[in-house]
Design an enzyme around this catalytic site. Structure first.
Site, mmCIF file in Angstrom:
data_model
loop_
_atom_site.group_PDB
_atom_site.id
_atom_site.type_symbol
_atom_site.label_atom_id
_atom_site.label_comp_id
_atom_site.label_asym_id
_atom_site.label_seq_id
_atom_site.Cartn_x
_atom_site.Cartn_y
_atom_site.Cartn_z
ATOM 1 N N TRP A 161 0.808 -1.221 0.000
ATOM 2 C CA TRP A 161 0.000 0.000 0.000
ATOM 3 C C TRP A 161 0.838 1.266 0.000
ATOM 4 O O TRP A 161 0.496 2.254 -0.647
ATOM 5 C CB TRP A 161 -1.007 0.007 1.155
ATOM 6 C CG TRP A 161 -2.160 -0.901 0.879
ATOM 7 C CD1 TRP A 161 -2.485 -2.039 1.545
ATOM 8 C CD2 TRP A 161 -3.135 -0.768 -0.184
ATOM 9 N NE1 TRP A 161 -3.607 -2.628 0.972
ATOM 10 C CE2 TRP A 161 -4.015 -1.867 -0.089
ATOM 11 C CE3 TRP A 161 -3.343 0.156 -1.203
ATOM 12 C CZ2 TRP A 161 -5.086 -2.063 -0.968
ATOM 13 C CZ3 TRP A 161 -4.403 -0.035 -2.085
ATOM 14 C CH2 TRP A 161 -5.258 -1.134 -1.960
ATOM 15 N N ASP A 197 -1.394 6.805 6.271
ATOM 16 C CA ASP A 197 -2.506 5.968 5.814
ATOM 17 C C ASP A 197 -2.756 4.963 6.938
ATOM 18 O O ASP A 197 -1.972 4.051 7.152
ATOM 19 C CB ASP A 197 -2.113 5.246 4.521
ATOM 20 C CG ASP A 197 -3.193 4.273 4.048
ATOM 21 O OD1 ASP A 197 -4.248 4.151 4.715
ATOM 22 O OD2 ASP A 197 -2.984 3.621 3.001
ATOM 23 N N LYS A 255 -12.766 -0.826 6.631
ATOM 24 C CA LYS A 255 -11.953 -1.832 7.312
ATOM 25 C C LYS A 255 -12.376 -1.987 8.778
ATOM 26 O O LYS A 255 -12.733 -3.068 9.207
ATOM 27 C CB LYS A 255 -10.472 -1.467 7.227
ATOM 28 C CG LYS A 255 -9.944 -1.283 5.790
ATOM 29 C CD LYS A 255 -9.644 -2.600 5.093
ATOM 30 C CE LYS A 255 -9.360 -2.463 3.599
ATOM 31 N NZ LYS A 255 -8.026 -2.017 3.268
HETATM 32 C C1 LIG Z 1 -7.486 -1.330 1.991
HETATM 33 C C2 LIG Z 1 -6.398 -0.352 2.039
HETATM 34 C C3 LIG Z 1 -6.319 0.710 1.123
HETATM 35 C C4 LIG Z 1 -7.286 0.873 -0.016
HETATM 36 O O1 LIG Z 1 -8.459 1.461 0.395
HETATM 37 P P1 LIG Z 1 -9.579 1.901 -0.661
HETATM 38 O O2 LIG Z 1 -10.619 2.496 0.222
HETATM 39 O O3 LIG Z 1 -10.033 0.656 -1.363
HETATM 40 O O4 LIG Z 1 -8.975 2.865 -1.606
HETATM 41 C C5 LIG Z 1 -5.288 1.616 1.276
HETATM 42 N N1 LIG Z 1 -4.387 1.512 2.256
HETATM 43 C C6 LIG Z 1 -4.424 0.506 3.152
HETATM 44 C C7 LIG Z 1 -3.397 0.435 4.223
HETATM 45 C C8 LIG Z 1 -5.437 -0.455 3.077
HETATM 46 O O5 LIG Z 1 -5.480 -1.454 3.968
#
Ligand SMILES: *Cc1c(COP(=O)(O)O)cnc(C)c1O
Length: 357
Positions: A101, A168, A192
């Site tokens: 990511w 993030d 998540k």
């Molecule tokens: C799942 C995830 C993403 C992607 O998220 P989206 O909402 O699908 O764009 C980005 N960063 C991390 C760390 C993730 O676990």
């Protein structure tokens, strides 16, 4: 058969939250209409959003100098919106590359500036913050707290980063306490740990607003969204309601310290099952960087991984296949995955080993 999902892509929701949402969909608080029918311009939705923000602020003990935005587009949209909103007149920013990511975030920033890789991880270990080669004058420094695909998680938060620290936190947002004051900006998509897809939460220090490059679309301009209470256009109203229910649930269940304790217990059980399997199950992540949220493991050969995932699915333990990029297996233990779901998985692992080991 009780079905439990260990999906990495969608949040589990607690039974009582789901029951409350069923009622909300039937009728939102004697309003005569379903929660799905509430206009974003009305008082009802204003209350829903305000109460979600209130609970988020309480959970994080968020200082007034931080703004909360409810946006769309997912974490992936933020990958590009960060440089568009935060560079100002600078052209350089720092990126820690520690897995799948953070690589995606770096690649998305490249069309807008010269992002510099200041630390590199491996498939089994993260680069410790003390080793990051930080630029003194970068517009910001970006990293990913939990590498969902690789099963790695920074166990502590960086200190004294010169440039505004941007994280993030999509995979481990609100799974443990966060020292918010160390961050310039934190972002996380809601699907998540916090409910339904469609909502991305951005927490940003006020002083970082108002430097978006010209041409930034209004719904993605942090300062414009802040000024209009995240209502430049229609926000993801139902996803905000679901997140609000989850935030209230987290508060009722002891806040973030209690969430961290639950997540430690759950993940420790799973890692013990892996470590005590005599090598039948194995985990690449080095013990000091093992994630308590994304538990990645594998069997001695990929065909057996597939058999494991199929047989587990048939007994109600769903979505255990790893990310296609790395293969293997993965159990995501987001906030609302209950301890008894982990117990069921551990017991299936032991049974599978007896039959196939
Ligand atoms: C799942 C995830 C993403 C992607 O998220 P989206 O909402 O699908 O764009 C980005 N960063 C991390 C760390 C993730 O676990």
């Amino acid at each position: 058969m009780k079905v439990v999902s260990f999906s990495s892509a969608a949040s589990k929701l607690p039974d009582d939250v789901l029951a409350a949402l069923r009622d909300d969909i039937g009728e939102w608080r004697s309003s005569g209409v379903s929660a799905l029918e509430l206009p974003f311009t009305g008082k009802e939705f204003a209350d829903i959003a305000a109460s979600a923000e209130h609970d988020l602020r309480a959970l994080l003990d968020l200082p007034e100098s931080y703004r909360v935005l409810f946006l769309q587009g997912g974490a992936s949209a933020q990958f590009s919106l960060l440089p568009m909103n935060l560079l100002g007149d600078k052209n350089n920013c720092d990126y820690v590359q520690s897995g799948y990511w953070s690589r995606r975030a770096f690649e998305a920033a490249s069309p807008y500036c010269n992002p510099r890789v200041i630390a590199l991880g491996s498939e089994s270990a993260l680069p410790e913050p003390s080793t990051w080669d930080r630029s003194p004058n970068a517009a910001y420094c970006h990293y990913t707290t939990n590498e969902t695909v690789d099963g790695l998680q920074f166990q502590s938060y960086p200190e004294d980063v010169a440039a505004p620290l941007v994280a993030d936190m999509t995979a481990d947002f609100l799974t443990r306490p966060i020292p918010v004051e160390r961050f310039g900006l934190i972002y996380a998509s809601a699907q998540k740990n916090l409910g339904a897809a469609g909502l991305t939460i951005v927490i940003v220090r006020q002083e970082l607003l108002d430097r978006a490059r010209s041409g930034t679309p209004a719904p993605f301009d942090y300062a414009r969204q802040d000024k209009s209470n995240s209502r430049v256009n229609t926000p993801p109203t139902f996803a905000v309601l679901v997140a609000g229910r989850m935030l209230a649930w987290l508060r009722e269940h002891g806040g973030l310290a209690a969430a961290a304790a639950r997540n430690k217990v759950k993940s420790a059980k799973l890692y013990a099952a892996i470590d005590e399997s005599g090598g039948f199950y194995s985990c690449r992540a080095s013990p000091r960087h093992r994630s308590s949220i994304s538990i990645c493991f594998r069997l001695p050969d990929p065909a057996l991984d597939l058999t494991f995932a199929e047989e587990a699915q048939a007994t109600g333990l769903c979505h255990l296949r790893g990310h296609p990029e790395v293969g293997g297996l993965r159990a995501s233990l987001y906030n609302a995955v209950a301890e008894d779901a982990v117990d069921a998985l551990v017991s299936f692992m032991s049974d599978f080993k007896r039959r196939r080991g």
